[in-house]
Design an enzyme around this catalytic site. Structure first.
Site, PDB file in Angstrom:
ATOM      1  N   HIS A  72     -25.388  27.954  37.172  1.00 14.86           N
ATOM      2  CA  HIS A  72     -26.408  27.065  36.586  1.00 14.86           C
ATOM      3  C   HIS A  72     -26.062  25.589  36.778  1.00 14.86           C
ATOM      4  O   HIS A  72     -26.352  24.749  35.933  1.00 14.86           O
ATOM      5  CB  HIS A  72     -26.616  27.368  35.096  1.00 14.86           C
ATOM      6  CG  HIS A  72     -27.108  28.754  34.822  1.00 14.86           C
ATOM      7  ND1 HIS A  72     -28.433  29.101  34.916  1.00 14.86           N
ATOM      8  CD2 HIS A  72     -26.445  29.882  34.482  1.00 14.86           C
ATOM      9  CE1 HIS A  72     -28.578  30.389  34.631  1.00 14.86           C
ATOM     10  NE2 HIS A  72     -27.374  30.885  34.370  1.00 14.86           N
ATOM     11  N   ASN A  96     -33.029  33.453  31.138  1.00  9.90           N
ATOM     12  CA  ASN A  96     -33.491  33.228  32.506  1.00  9.90           C
ATOM     13  C   ASN A  96     -35.007  33.303  32.565  1.00  9.90           C
ATOM     14  O   ASN A  96     -35.669  33.634  31.578  1.00  9.90           O
ATOM     15  CB  ASN A  96     -32.896  34.272  33.458  1.00  9.90           C
ATOM     16  CG  ASN A  96     -31.399  34.094  33.671  1.00  9.90           C
ATOM     17  OD1 ASN A  96     -30.876  32.990  33.588  1.00  9.90           O
ATOM     18  ND2 ASN A  96     -30.716  35.191  33.946  1.00  9.90           N
TER      19      ASN A  96
END
Length: 531
Positions: free
Chosen positions: A66, A144
């Protein structure tokens, strides 16, 4: 001293005057101190040394996953209900109880695998992390854009990321490594089906769904718990890209999703999402053909309907990217009263990993940074550590007492208002997979729910990346597709039978004719004379 001299000396600086970190006004920011105007420089160049040494250290370790992200501030507004039911039936969490109650939030969107300045058009899951600054402290909902994951056990996470990251020798992502792991981990096939469809490349951050992915629990005031799944639904609609469309956009702007979010908020087109939950009783549910704690599975909406509990609006861009978006720190263990963990093995592994990585990345006192600090009083017996800049002390706390319990005016435990949640846990301590795996059934259902163009794109993308893989990997992926759906397997087998290897070595996901690029760079470039 004359009046004019006094006035001049007091006006050396104003609110816009450049200073160093010691507060000294900088009178010359163009030249270092030297012996004559040609140099050499002297060692006592304090302003220069302070400036350049900070510059050398102005990056913190990049997130392992990320790393590429964008963020924004906003608020969450509660509906005071779960669908048509009183929400207090399920949870005592204060932020949900009153209709219209607003809670400040900060959201960070991201891609998962690639580095901090990678293109936002790559085939990859997208992170969707929300920090709620509630009256009871922070709650982080870390998830997500897709509602499932590749694996169901946290011990496989480092191996999964290693397989998806660039090759340790070439430093190039390699689709054969990706499929080697996935073919050897059949539970990943449902996620592969999503990732290789257009859902693997969202058009931007505003027009994608979000999900908590893991199974959590809600606890009411009586100490009764239910299992819960979280889903964010964008009011802007959902838009995804084909591989070809993504490549065309990448050729023009590899920051397109960050720019889209920033520009929309700047012009007052504030993005909104509705938060919906699915609720299930807190037991094993033997009637289901999957385990409800399995992160590779969807909960069927017809059996466990989505219930709206509130909406989120993003209405303010960060003032400084590094201070807010880069340093914001999330953790799956950051829960407030009325929210709790389930026995989800991925959730429990993530709960250690996320907070541990923030302490490594940002520092032991990362929760003192404004973007991470709760918007309420904090009083702890913790102190010290790198970059500590305040003491988390109570206003009446004896400064000599940094421990608990104490009768000498130290901090005291809070009163437990709702009943304690005390689930019964019984079983042998084992290292075993869950019983109801059913690795490919839902992948088949997902395939059949795709529109025809999505199916066509899925098969084309899989064939393109599998074509250069080892035949054993190809065969394993075909078998998984056949188990999922006859049509799915047939088209994948036929596609691979007629596919030509493009000769690419170390082929990133979605890469076509990758080995041609270095050659084309030479052939299409323009010759230049040295200067």
């Amino acid at each position: 001293m004359t009046k004019d001299q006094s006035s001049h000396e007091t006006n050396v600086e104003n609110e816009d005057t450049l200073t160093n970190r010691q507060g000294h006004p900088i009178t010359n920011n163009q030249n270092i101190r030297t012996i004559g105007n040609r140099g050499p420089a002297t060692l006592e160049n304090y302003d220069f040394i302070e400036k350049i040494s900070h510059f050398d250290r102005e990056r913190i370790p990049e997130r392992v996953v990320h790393a590429r992200g964008a963020g924004a501030h906003g608020y969450f507004e509660a509906y005071g209900a779960a669908g048509d039911e009183d929400i207090s039936k399920y949870t005592r969490a204060k932020l949900f109880q009153v209709k219209g109650k607003q809670t400040p939030v900060f959201v960070r969107f991201s891609s998962v695998i690639h580095g901090g300045h990678s293109p936002e058009t790559l085939r990859d899951p997208r992170g969707f992390a929300v920090k709620f600054y509630t009256e009871d402290g922070n709650w982080d909902l870390v998830g997500n854009n897709l509602k499932i994951f590749f694996i169901r056990d946290a011990i496989k996470f480092p191996d999964m990321i290693h397989a998806f990251k660039p090759d340790p020798v070439t430093n190039i992502q390699d689709s054969e490594r990706f499929f080697d792991f996935c073919a050897s981990s059949p539970e990943s096939f449902h996620m592969v089906t999503f990732i290789y469809s257009p859902w693997g490349i969202p058009a931007n951050y505003r027009m994608m769904q979000g999900s908590g992915v893991n199974t959590y629990k809600w606890v009411n005031k009586h100490g009764k718990a239910v299992l819960v799944k979280y889903h964010w639904q964008p009011k802007q609609g959902i838009r995804n890209l084909t591989q070809k469309e993504a490549e065309e956009i990448q050729g023009k702007n590899f920051n397109h999703a960050t720019q889209d979010l920033y520009d929309a908020i700047e012009k007052g087109d504030f993005p909104e999402w509705e938060l919906l939950v699915q609720i299930m009783s807190d037991d094993d549910h033997p009637e289901l053909d999957f385990d409800p704690l399995d992160d590779t599975k969807l909960w069927p909406e017809d059996q466990f309907p989505w219930m709206a509990v509130g909406k989120m609006v993003l209405n303010r861009n960060p003032e400084d990217y590094f201070m807010e978006v880069e340093q914001v720190a999330f953790g799956t263990g950051v829960l407030v009263d009325g929210l709790d963990f389930s026995d989800d093995k991925m959730l429990q592994g993530r709960t250690f990993s996320y907070s541990d990585t923030q302490r490594h990345r940002v520092g032991a006192n990362y929760l003192q940074l404004p973007i991470n600090a709760p918007k309420k009083r904090v009083a702890t017996n913790q102190s010290g550590g790198q970059m500590a800049y305040r003491l988390d002390r109570g206003p009446f706390q004896n400064p000599h007492i940094n421990y608990e319990p104490s009768i000498l005016d130290g901090l005291q435990e809070a009163e437990q208002l709702g009943e304690e949640y005390t689930p019964m846990i019984k079983g042998n301590l084992v290292r075993q997979s869950i019983d109801r795996q059913n690795n490919t059934k839902q992948a088949g259902e997902t395939y059949r729910n795709f529109e025809q163009w999505e199916k066509t794109e899925l098969i084309a993308n899989l064939v393109n990346d599998l074509a250069n893989c080892d035949k054993r990997i190809q065969e394993k992926m075909i078998v998984l597709a056949e188990e999922a759906d006859t049509d799915y397997g047939l088209h994948l087998r036929e596609g691979l039978a007629h596919a030509k290897k493009d000769g690419s070595t170390n082929k990133p996901l979605g890469n076509r004719n990758g080995d041609d690029a270095p050659k084309e760079a030479i052939e299409k470039s323009n010759e230049a004379e040295p200067y």
